[in-house]
Enzyme design. Structure first.
Site, PDB file in Angstrom:
ATOM      1  N   LYS A  76      -5.366  -5.553   0.796  1.00  0.00           N
ATOM      2  CA  LYS A  76      -5.081  -5.772   2.214  1.00  0.00           C
ATOM      3  C   LYS A  76      -6.173  -6.532   2.964  1.00  0.00           C
ATOM      4  CE  LYS A  76      -2.916  -2.822   4.669  1.00  0.00           C
ATOM      5  NZ  LYS A  76      -2.525  -1.624   5.444  1.00  0.00           N
ATOM      6  N   ALA A  82       6.758  -5.228   5.818  1.00  0.00           N
ATOM      7  CA  ALA A  82       6.492  -5.768   7.157  1.00  0.00           C
ATOM      8  C   ALA A  82       5.240  -6.620   7.103  1.00  0.00           C
ATOM      9  CB  ALA A  82       6.302  -4.642   8.172  1.00  0.00           C
ATOM     10  N   GLY A  94     -20.692   0.954  20.967  1.00  0.00           N
ATOM     11  CA  GLY A  94     -19.795   1.599  21.907  1.00  0.00           C
ATOM     12  C   GLY A  94     -18.858   0.623  22.597  1.00  0.00           C
ATOM     13  N   PHE A 132       0.805  -1.217   0.000  1.00  0.00           N
ATOM     14  CA  PHE A 132       0.000   0.000   0.000  1.00  0.00           C
ATOM     15  C   PHE A 132       0.843   1.274   0.000  1.00  0.00           C
ATOM     16  CE2 PHE A 132      -2.708   2.662   3.147  1.00  0.00           C
ATOM     17  CZ  PHE A 132      -3.148   3.491   2.135  1.00  0.00           C
ATOM     18  N   ASP A 153       9.963  -7.001  -2.541  1.00  0.00           N
ATOM     19  CA  ASP A 153       8.686  -7.464  -1.994  1.00  0.00           C
ATOM     20  C   ASP A 153       8.607  -8.985  -2.083  1.00  0.00           C
ATOM     21  OD1 ASP A 153       5.885  -7.562  -1.132  1.00  0.00           O
ATOM     22  OD2 ASP A 153       5.776  -5.477  -1.763  1.00  0.00           O
ATOM     23  N   LYS A 180      -0.927  -8.551  -5.848  1.00  0.00           N
ATOM     24  CA  LYS A 180      -0.332  -7.246  -5.542  1.00  0.00           C
ATOM     25  C   LYS A 180       0.386  -6.632  -6.743  1.00  0.00           C
ATOM     26  CE  LYS A 180       2.176  -8.220  -1.886  1.00  0.00           C
ATOM     27  NZ  LYS A 180       3.052  -8.008  -0.720  1.00  0.00           N
ATOM     28  N   TYR A 201      -7.629  -3.451  21.184  1.00  0.00           N
ATOM     29  CA  TYR A 201      -8.170  -2.468  20.241  1.00  0.00           C
ATOM     30  C   TYR A 201      -7.855  -1.052  20.701  1.00  0.00           C
ATOM     31  CZ  TYR A 201     -11.541  -0.410  16.973  1.00  0.00           C
ATOM     32  OH  TYR A 201     -12.126   0.303  15.957  1.00  0.00           O
ATOM     33  N   SER A 259       4.930   2.376  13.643  1.00  0.00           N
ATOM     34  CA  SER A 259       3.468   2.363  13.719  1.00  0.00           C
ATOM     35  C   SER A 259       2.971   2.971  15.022  1.00  0.00           C
ATOM     36  CB  SER A 259       2.957   0.920  13.622  1.00  0.00           C
ATOM     37  OG  SER A 259       1.571   0.841  13.887  1.00  0.00           O
ATOM     38  N   TYR A 306       2.230  -7.359  16.983  1.00  0.00           N
ATOM     39  CA  TYR A 306       2.607  -6.460  15.884  1.00  0.00           C
ATOM     40  C   TYR A 306       3.164  -5.162  16.449  1.00  0.00           C
ATOM     41  CZ  TYR A 306       2.045  -2.803  12.401  1.00  0.00           C
ATOM     42  OH  TYR A 306       2.264  -1.725  11.584  1.00  0.00           O
TER      43      TYR A 306
END
Length: 315
Positions: free
Chosen positions: A177, A76, A202, A10, A31, A38, A277, A115, A139
């Site tokens: 992705k 990655a 929520g 991406f 890659d 891809k 999350y 990240s 990750y």
């Protein structure tokens, strides 16, 4: 010659296009095209060569056939729900360490993707605050461990090393992705299929759809990378976000506004994600600004419009 790892991915493919627009086409794409789909990301890119990721990583300790002018390390495993820690650490950490050591030995500028996942459950998003680095998944930990390694090696580095903590990136080139694509792409598809977009109810004290992220268009991410290429005096770990969070409701409304139709339906929050999350992210971009980067960032409405115009062939 400039190397872009993850070049068919991406951010990597958008970065190659950005280099091409600057008249740079001596670009080597590194890659793993095991997923051959891809290749479509590279069709309109001008590259001088393609190196398989395993071949490239295996050559780092022996030396590459040509010394690069710079390396953009975007390759990655970006699947935040991947829990094979051995695979994650080999792919995201050890590979990155080997590349860093090569670049330091050869004095090759290295600009790499970190990240915002390193912040995890934190409500503080400052690069120099160790207490804020609280990843929620392996990750995020793999990215944090490499950032920490970089900080130690920077004390004696003679060349540029810049780590970019990307926040929630969206834009053209992410269709391959799958579940890891941005919510903007998912909701565009959902709306076209069923006239509705599905958001989580929520969680963590946030009302339905009011979880917030710092969403940044990939074009802005590319601009920061290319600016760093021109400013080799800038090193360190830097946040790359807009500095403004937006709710998932905001993004959904922007997608529906572009289409001129649609409705929101809230769905139960997945049990498996409740402890892993990020309900809120907002980049502190003070260090990036202090380094000299002055360009504005697209707001969510303008960014979504630009993305969907490109995705659907509108001028």
């Amino acid at each position: 010659m400039i190397v872009v790892t993850g070049g068919a991915g991406f951010i990597g493919c958008n970065l190659i296009r950005g280099l091409n627009r600057q008249g740079i086409d001596d670009v080597v794409c590194v890659d793993d095209l095991t997923d051959g789909h891809k290749f479509t990301n590279l069709v309109d890119c001008s590259i001088s060569d393609y190196w398989d990721k395993d071949w490239f990583s295996g050559r780092l300790r022996q030396g590459l056939p040509t010394r690069p002018e710079a390396v953009f390390h975007q390759g990655a495993c970006s699947v935040t729900t991947e829990w094979d820690g051995r695979y994650m650490m080999e792919t995201n950490y050890r590979y990155s360490v080997d590349l860093l050591e090569y670049c330091l030995a050869e004095r090759v500028p290295l600009i790499y993707a970190s990240s915002a996942a390193v912040y995890g459950a934190s409500a503080v998003f400052e690069e120099d605050c160790e207490a804020a680095e609280r990843p929620l998944n392996v990750y995020g930990y793999s990215k944090l461990l490499f950032d920490q390694y970089v900080r130690r090696r920077l004390r004696e580095a003679d060349s540029q090393v810049a780590g970019l903590r990307y926040f929630s990136v969206y834009g053209p080139g992410e269709s391959h992705k799958g579940p890891m694509a941005s919510v903007a792409l998912h909701w565009d598809r959902q709306l076209r299929q069923s006239a509705e977009v599905r958001l989580f109810e929520g969680s963590a004290g946030y009302e339905a759809g009011e979880q917030r992220r710092d969403f940044i268009h990939v074009a802005d991410v590319v601009r920061v990378n290319l600016w760093l290429l021109e400013h080799s005096e800038v090193s360190g770990v830097l946040n790359v976000g807009t500095g403004r969070s937006a709710s998932f409701n905001d993004v959904a409304r922007a997608v529906m506004s572009w289409h001129g139709r649609g409705r929101i339906r809230y769905i139960p929050f997945p049990e498996a994600l409740k402890s892993a999350y990020q309900s809120f992210t907002e980049a502190d971009i003070g260090a990036l600004r202090a380094a000299g980067y002055t360009e504005p960032f697209l707001d969510i409405e303008s960014g979504i419009d630009a993305y969907l115009n490109k995705l659907h062939g509108r001028p």
